[in-house]
Design a protein around this motif. Structure first.
Motif, mmCIF file in Angstrom:
data_model
loop_
_atom_site.group_PDB
_atom_site.id
_atom_site.type_symbol
_atom_site.label_atom_id
_atom_site.label_comp_id
_atom_site.label_asym_id
_atom_site.label_seq_id
_atom_site.Cartn_x
_atom_site.Cartn_y
_atom_site.Cartn_z
ATOM 1 N N GLY A 27 0.890 -1.302 0.008
ATOM 2 C CA GLY A 27 0.055 -0.115 0.097
ATOM 3 C C GLY A 27 1.017 1.302 0.050
ATOM 4 N N GLY A 28 1.869 1.174 -0.805
ATOM 5 C CA GLY A 28 2.897 2.418 -0.769
ATOM 6 C C GLY A 28 3.689 2.542 0.537
ATOM 7 N N ARG A 29 3.883 1.742 1.158
ATOM 8 C CA ARG A 29 4.682 1.755 2.484
ATOM 9 C C ARG A 29 5.712 0.501 2.219
ATOM 10 N NH1 ARG A 29 2.740 5.073 6.504
ATOM 11 N NH2 ARG A 29 3.572 3.756 8.373
ATOM 12 N N LEU A 30 6.839 0.825 2.827
ATOM 13 C CA LEU A 30 7.790 -0.326 2.999
ATOM 14 C C LEU A 30 8.868 -0.132 4.166
ATOM 15 C CD1 LEU A 30 9.498 -2.433 1.430
ATOM 16 C CD2 LEU A 30 10.877 -0.563 0.536
ATOM 17 N N MET A 31 8.950 -1.204 4.960
ATOM 18 C CA MET A 31 9.816 -1.227 5.880
ATOM 19 C C MET A 31 11.604 -1.137 5.376
ATOM 20 S SD MET A 31 9.894 -1.174 9.461
ATOM 21 C CE MET A 31 8.729 -1.852 9.786
ATOM 22 N N GLU A 71 15.796 -0.129 6.301
ATOM 23 C CA GLU A 71 16.877 -0.104 7.465
ATOM 24 C C GLU A 71 17.742 1.164 7.125
ATOM 25 O OE1 GLU A 71 19.143 -3.498 7.492
ATOM 26 O OE2 GLU A 71 17.652 -4.817 8.420
ATOM 27 N N ALA A 72 17.645 2.046 8.146
ATOM 28 C CA ALA A 72 18.492 3.020 8.095
ATOM 29 C C ALA A 72 18.618 3.930 9.649
ATOM 30 C CB ALA A 72 17.610 4.427 7.281
ATOM 31 N N LEU A 73 19.744 4.413 9.687
ATOM 32 C CA LEU A 73 20.048 5.400 10.849
ATOM 33 C C LEU A 73 20.134 4.018 12.170
ATOM 34 C CD1 LEU A 73 17.743 8.407 10.930
ATOM 35 C CD2 LEU A 73 20.285 8.061 10.282
ATOM 36 N N GLY A 74 20.744 3.114 11.908
ATOM 37 C CA GLY A 74 20.873 2.064 12.642
ATOM 38 C C GLY A 74 19.452 1.448 13.202
ATOM 39 N N GLN A 75 18.533 1.572 12.520
ATOM 40 C CA GLN A 75 17.212 0.838 12.929
ATOM 41 C C GLN A 75 16.096 0.729 11.700
ATOM 42 O OE1 GLN A 75 14.583 4.016 14.961
ATOM 43 N NE2 GLN A 75 16.439 5.050 14.991
ATOM 44 N N ARG A 76 15.023 0.104 12.056
ATOM 45 C CA ARG A 76 14.197 -0.094 11.048
ATOM 46 C C ARG A 76 13.094 0.986 11.150
ATOM 47 N NH1 ARG A 76 12.581 -6.246 9.595
ATOM 48 N NH2 ARG A 76 14.941 -6.842 9.064
ATOM 49 N N ILE A 77 12.723 1.496 9.856
ATOM 50 C CA ILE A 77 11.694 2.460 9.756
ATOM 51 C C ILE A 77 10.520 2.366 8.618
ATOM 52 C CG2 ILE A 77 11.426 5.119 9.050
ATOM 53 C CD1 ILE A 77 14.593 5.372 9.812
ATOM 54 N N MET A 78 9.481 2.807 8.844
ATOM 55 C CA MET A 78 8.519 2.632 8.014
ATOM 56 C C MET A 78 8.522 3.726 7.197
ATOM 57 S SD MET A 78 6.297 0.714 6.628
ATOM 58 C CE MET A 78 5.712 -0.534 7.790
ATOM 59 N N ALA A 79 8.804 3.573 5.822
ATOM 60 C CA ALA A 79 8.555 4.697 4.998
ATOM 61 C C ALA A 79 7.489 4.428 3.954
ATOM 62 C CB ALA A 79 10.087 4.660 4.183
ATOM 63 N N GLN A 80 7.393 5.773 3.306
ATOM 64 C CA GLN A 80 6.499 5.904 2.137
ATOM 65 C C GLN A 80 7.226 5.694 0.811
ATOM 66 O OE1 GLN A 80 3.590 9.290 2.394
ATOM 67 N NE2 GLN A 80 4.959 9.793 3.968
ATOM 68 N N THR A 81 6.759 5.182 -0.222
ATOM 69 C CA THR A 81 7.684 4.736 -1.400
ATOM 70 C C THR A 81 6.852 4.297 -2.663
ATOM 71 O OG1 THR A 81 9.551 3.546 -2.014
ATOM 72 C CG2 THR A 81 7.831 2.309 -0.751
ATOM 73 N N ALA A 82 7.635 4.559 -3.582
ATOM 74 C CA ALA A 82 6.854 3.878 -4.888
ATOM 75 C C ALA A 82 7.763 2.815 -5.539
ATOM 76 C CB ALA A 82 6.567 5.162 -6.006
ATOM 77 N N THR A 83 8.832 2.372 -4.796
ATOM 78 C CA THR A 83 9.601 1.357 -5.242
ATOM 79 C C THR A 83 10.099 0.299 -4.453
ATOM 80 O OG1 THR A 83 12.007 0.657 -6.323
ATOM 81 C CG2 THR A 83 11.442 2.810 -4.756
ATOM 82 N N ALA A 84 10.161 -1.069 -4.691
ATOM 83 C CA ALA A 84 10.552 -2.160 -3.963
ATOM 84 C C ALA A 84 12.115 -1.885 -3.433
ATOM 85 C CB ALA A 84 10.267 -3.451 -4.766
ATOM 86 N N GLN A 85 12.950 -1.296 -4.063
ATOM 87 C CA GLN A 85 14.260 -1.359 -3.837
ATOM 88 C C GLN A 85 14.774 0.112 -3.781
ATOM 89 O OE1 GLN A 85 16.411 -3.881 -3.307
ATOM 90 N NE2 GLN A 85 15.047 -5.252 -2.952
ATOM 91 N N PRO A 86 14.556 0.864 -2.730
ATOM 92 C CA PRO A 86 14.833 2.198 -2.405
ATOM 93 C C PRO A 86 16.394 2.225 -2.156
ATOM 94 C CG PRO A 86 13.647 1.587 -0.715
ATOM 95 C CD PRO A 86 13.613 0.498 -1.468
ATOM 96 N N THR A 87 16.955 3.412 -2.491
ATOM 97 C CA THR A 87 18.442 3.548 -1.943
ATOM 98 C C THR A 87 18.557 4.589 -0.958
ATOM 99 O OG1 THR A 87 18.911 4.982 -3.685
ATOM 100 C CG2 THR A 87 19.294 2.601 -4.411
#
Length: 357
Positions: free
Chosen positions: A254-258, A260-276
């Motif tokens: 649904g446009g959201r993806l877990m 890993e950043a800043l040493g933790q897991r973050i729920m992000a909004q996205t339009a791609t399965a492989q963000p950089t």
């Protein structure tokens, strides 16, 4: 139908590309800003539109008429395009009314017609009371409005503005932003506005073309540029905040993806399965004693009603807003909302595409 169109436009100076394959459509009556750092090509694109330069490749059309292209070039004086320069370019020996009337005198319009159109242009720009004054008797903002009225009086098919507020102080800039917006609402003119000031671009334009290295990196509404940048350059250039590298830690739903950043897991909004990368704006950070992210203040600036904090955490620099002053060295804990995650083309150019957005 597009009012102003650029198709594969390129321009070289001494063999160096100033514009590289620019394609964009601007709707009739739309207000578009060209935003980018010095040397990105925005003024060159404006000069090509005005007819001051000839493209090396591609074509430019206005309301269906080709202005420049293979075997075709309409000279500047035949394009009926109005231009407002940064330097005002007013005749010092003429009154305000005389400056505004000059384009009509060149066209040899009858005196009654000139008088009527000058009066209308002065009324639209709020200059009726200054008609008999000399430019030297006006403020910087008033002179800029004279330049705008002179542009308007010729009933142009499009209006080009080349960093028109660069020479004004902060308070005059705000007033002139309102004047430009009012001018656009009342005339419905197609407007192309060049600036390196993102505040101006985001405040004035219907859409903004962010440029770098002679290319358009993203062409979208101000809110889309801020909330959903397409690459690291746009994310870092438009708005405040931080751009942080991430890796996917799940599958998008649904446009959201877990991620890993800043040493933790973050729920992000996205339009791609492989963000950089992820773009973290100040409003997505909250000072929270129970927050999962530890940070240290490196700078604090008062911005009128709030404080801008520069924070260091996990080797990254973040920006947050706070209602109270903090001192450099203070330790804080943060909660992070749902930032925007994207796949940067430059980062992934040498990597295999694992998934499609």
């Amino acid at each position: 139908m597009a009012g102003l169109s650029f198709s594969n436009v390129s321009k070289l100076f001494a063999g160096t590309p100033a514009l590289d394959d620019i394609s964009a459509d601007i709707a009739k009556g739309e207000f578009v800003a060209l935003l980018g750092p010095s040397g990105c090509g925005k003024t060159t694109l404006l000069r090509l539109t005005a007819g001051f330069e000839v493209p090396d490749r591609g074509s430019i059309t206005l309301n269906g008429q080709q202005l420049a292209g293979p075997g075709q070039f309409v000279p500047p004086e035949a394009r009926n395009i109005g231009i407002v320069f940064q330097s005002y370019a007013l005749w010092p020996h003429m009154t305000v009314a005389g400056n505004v009337a000059y384009p009509l005198e060149v066209r040899r319009l009858p005196a009654p017609e000139r008088k009527r159109r000058v009066a209308e242009a002065l009324a639209v720009t709020g200059l009726t009371a200054f008609a008999d004054r000399a430019p030297a008797q006006l403020s910087g903002g008033q002179r800029q409005r004279v330049a705008l009225a002179r542009c308007l009086v010729a009933d142009p098919r499009a209006v080009l503005l080349d960093e028109p507020l660069a020479n004004l102080d902060l308070s005059l800039r705000a007033a002139m932003q309102e004047a430009f917006s009012a001018f656009h609402r009342r005339t419905g003119a197609t407007m192309l506005y060049v600036t390196h000031d993102q505040t101006e671009a985001l405040a004035l334009a219907d859409r903004v073309a962010v440029m770098q290295g002679g290319r358009i990196r993203q062409f979208a509404t101000p809110e889309a540029l801020y909330d959903r940048p397409q690459d690291c350059f746009v994310a870092g250039f438009v708005g405040d905040g931080a751009v942080v590298a991430v890796t996917a830690a799940g599958s998008p739903q649904g446009g959201r993806l877990m991620v890993e950043a800043l040493g933790q897991r973050i729920m992000a909004q996205t339009a791609t399965a492989q963000p950089t990368h992820v773009c973290i704006r100040p409003e997505q950070l909250r000072i929270d004693p129970d927050g999962s992210l530890a940070a240290r203040v490196s700078a604090c600036t008062y911005q009128g009603g709030r404080f801008r904090l520069v924070l260091e955490t996990e080797g990254e620099t973040l920006i947050a807003h706070a209602p109270h002053r903090a001192r450099p060295g203070d330790a804080l804990r943060l909660s992070l909302g749902s930032p925007w995650a994207f796949r940067d083309p430059a980062t992934t150019a040498l990597l295999p595409e694992l998934h499609h957005a």
